[in-house]
Enzyme design. Sequence first.
Site, mmCIF file in Angstrom:
data_model
loop_
_atom_site.group_PDB
_atom_site.id
_atom_site.type_symbol
_atom_site.label_atom_id
_atom_site.label_comp_id
_atom_site.label_asym_id
_atom_site.label_seq_id
_atom_site.Cartn_x
_atom_site.Cartn_y
_atom_site.Cartn_z
ATOM 1 N N HIS A 172 0.867 -1.180 0.000
ATOM 2 C CA HIS A 172 0.000 0.000 0.000
ATOM 3 C C HIS A 172 0.908 1.235 0.000
ATOM 4 C CE1 HIS A 172 -2.783 2.972 1.765
ATOM 5 N NE2 HIS A 172 -3.768 2.165 1.407
ATOM 6 N N ASP A 220 3.038 -4.811 8.066
ATOM 7 C CA ASP A 220 1.824 -3.999 7.939
ATOM 8 C C ASP A 220 0.622 -4.949 8.044
ATOM 9 O OD1 ASP A 220 -0.393 -2.653 7.078
ATOM 10 O OD2 ASP A 220 0.520 -1.795 5.282
ATOM 11 N N GLN A 245 -4.570 -5.161 6.733
ATOM 12 C CA GLN A 245 -5.594 -6.031 6.133
ATOM 13 C C GLN A 245 -5.643 -7.397 6.798
ATOM 14 O OE1 GLN A 245 -7.850 -5.271 3.845
ATOM 15 N NE2 GLN A 245 -7.099 -3.194 3.552
ATOM 16 N N LYS A 282 -10.307 -0.985 10.386
ATOM 17 C CA LYS A 282 -10.402 -2.178 9.529
ATOM 18 C C LYS A 282 -10.718 -3.417 10.364
ATOM 19 C CE LYS A 282 -7.375 -0.240 6.104
ATOM 20 N NZ LYS A 282 -7.993 0.202 4.861
ATOM 21 N N CYS A 320 -4.590 2.434 -3.863
ATOM 22 C CA CYS A 320 -3.332 2.883 -3.229
ATOM 23 C C CYS A 320 -2.197 1.877 -3.404
ATOM 24 C CB CYS A 320 -3.521 3.192 -1.742
ATOM 25 S SG CYS A 320 -4.568 4.593 -1.454
HETATM 26 N N1 PMP Z 1 -1.673 -0.701 4.605
HETATM 27 C C1 PMP Z 1 -2.622 -1.454 4.040
HETATM 28 C C2 PMP Z 1 -2.278 -2.848 3.607
HETATM 29 C C3 PMP Z 1 -3.925 -0.948 3.890
HETATM 30 O O1 PMP Z 1 -4.866 -1.708 3.325
HETATM 31 C C4 PMP Z 1 -4.206 0.354 4.335
HETATM 32 C C5 PMP Z 1 -5.586 0.954 4.173
HETATM 33 N N2 PMP Z 1 -6.175 0.700 2.951
HETATM 34 C C6 PMP Z 1 -3.190 1.094 4.924
HETATM 35 C C7 PMP Z 1 -1.929 0.540 5.039
HETATM 36 C C8 PMP Z 1 -3.423 2.491 5.449
HETATM 37 O O2 PMP Z 1 -4.336 2.433 6.500
HETATM 38 P P1 PMP Z 1 -4.903 3.782 7.153
HETATM 39 O O3 PMP Z 1 -5.452 4.588 6.006
HETATM 40 O O4 PMP Z 1 -5.984 3.305 8.082
HETATM 41 O O5 PMP Z 1 -3.787 4.457 7.827
#
Ligand code: PMP
Length: 406
Positions: free
Chosen positions: A122, A200, A203, A226, A364
């Site tokens: 991401h 990270d 997910q 999430k 993203c």
């Molecule tokens: N890493 C991953 C794998 C994600 O899916 C996301 C959110 N789509 C993020 C980071 C960023 O999360 P946040 O916007 O809640 O900071």
Amino acid sequence: MFDITKIRDEFPILTRTVNGKPLIYFDNGATTQKPKQVIDAITNYYTNQNSNIHRGVHTLSREITIAYEEARKTIQKHLHAKFSHEIIFTKGTTDSINLVAHCFGKINIESGDEIIITQMEHHSNIVPWQLLCEEKKAILKFIPINQEGELLLDELPKLITSKTKLVAFTHISNTLGTINPVKEIIHIIRNLSHAAILVDGAQAVPHLQPDVQDLDCDFYVFSGHKLYGPTGVGILYGKEEWLNKFPPYQSGGGIIKTVTLQKTEFADLPLKLEAGTPHIEGGIGLAEAINYVTNIGFEQIQKKEHELLQYLTKKLLGIDGVTIYGTSKNKTTVVSFNVGDIHPFDIGTLLDKYGIAVRSGHHCTQPLWEFYHVPGTIRASLSFYNTIEEIDYFLDALNKSIRLLS
Ligand code: PMP
């Protein structure tokens, strides 16, 4: 027993309509809906408990300080962290990664050092490292992926050198659904270097319960929203020995022992890394969300989600022109696809008319789409509260949308 009717009743939003149709929420990768238990905890905070933590001798302040620190312990227990002070409340995954990039970067990255990430990250797990590398004149490397959307782990040992200071990678891809073999990856890294490891988990946490000691990662990060919890709160788990070495990320109140006009002595962990009044109801709501999913049980969650994934994948592949991106055997309920050369936004917009929420775009992960040579996809990401009937309705609406657009 997994009682879907009871579970759906616990999510008030699932009874609303969108464009005159029952809401079908297939955008759980972006954020999950909240059970009543979490909403009630937040309402209760504002109705009965509202006060600032850590600073008062009065009853409300003492009560909420205890509740907030209990929430930290719930999260510690859930992640199986060794100490509760290894749990740092942040604003979310992005904030947690920025914290590590800032603090770790300050003390441990020099010109010529190397950081390794992957091609499926991401943007939140790419951009902070790019900025750090730019600032420190360090080098950013990538673990490539294969056509199925799995990491090419044979490449990893070739990327690791004596200059490798940090490896950061996602537990589950938000776009492909791939569940990465975290333990195996960490084993490879530990055998070849002293690099720190950040996972990270944004997910991963809605689908599984990570054990940070068993994984042996240095940092594990995720967002509350999430995991069926509130927005604006997230977690940085960090091994004590790293967090103790970290300089403050932000400074101000709440993180100090003493301040004179000349100098500040900082508080111990975890407060050292939590400047200012935190998202108190966020922390409490997140702990409640963890209690909620724990009560259902991850075995039940995975069983139900696997069934949904199998069904959706099989039916989607039966539609002419559908390409699914992310076909690893080890994947979760995230299904990214395109239909011929129809633009994902067109399908997303038409599905919305049927009350269906999916995500269209690059999710993203633009470097990932460079690999597949497409600008983006439609992404249906499902939760245990979704049903086979919803998938059937979605497929019917998708077929109608395709006919209209072809
Ligand atoms: N890493 C991953 C794998 C994600 O899916 C996301 C959110 N789509 C993020 C980071 C960023 O999360 P946040 O916007 O809640 O900071």
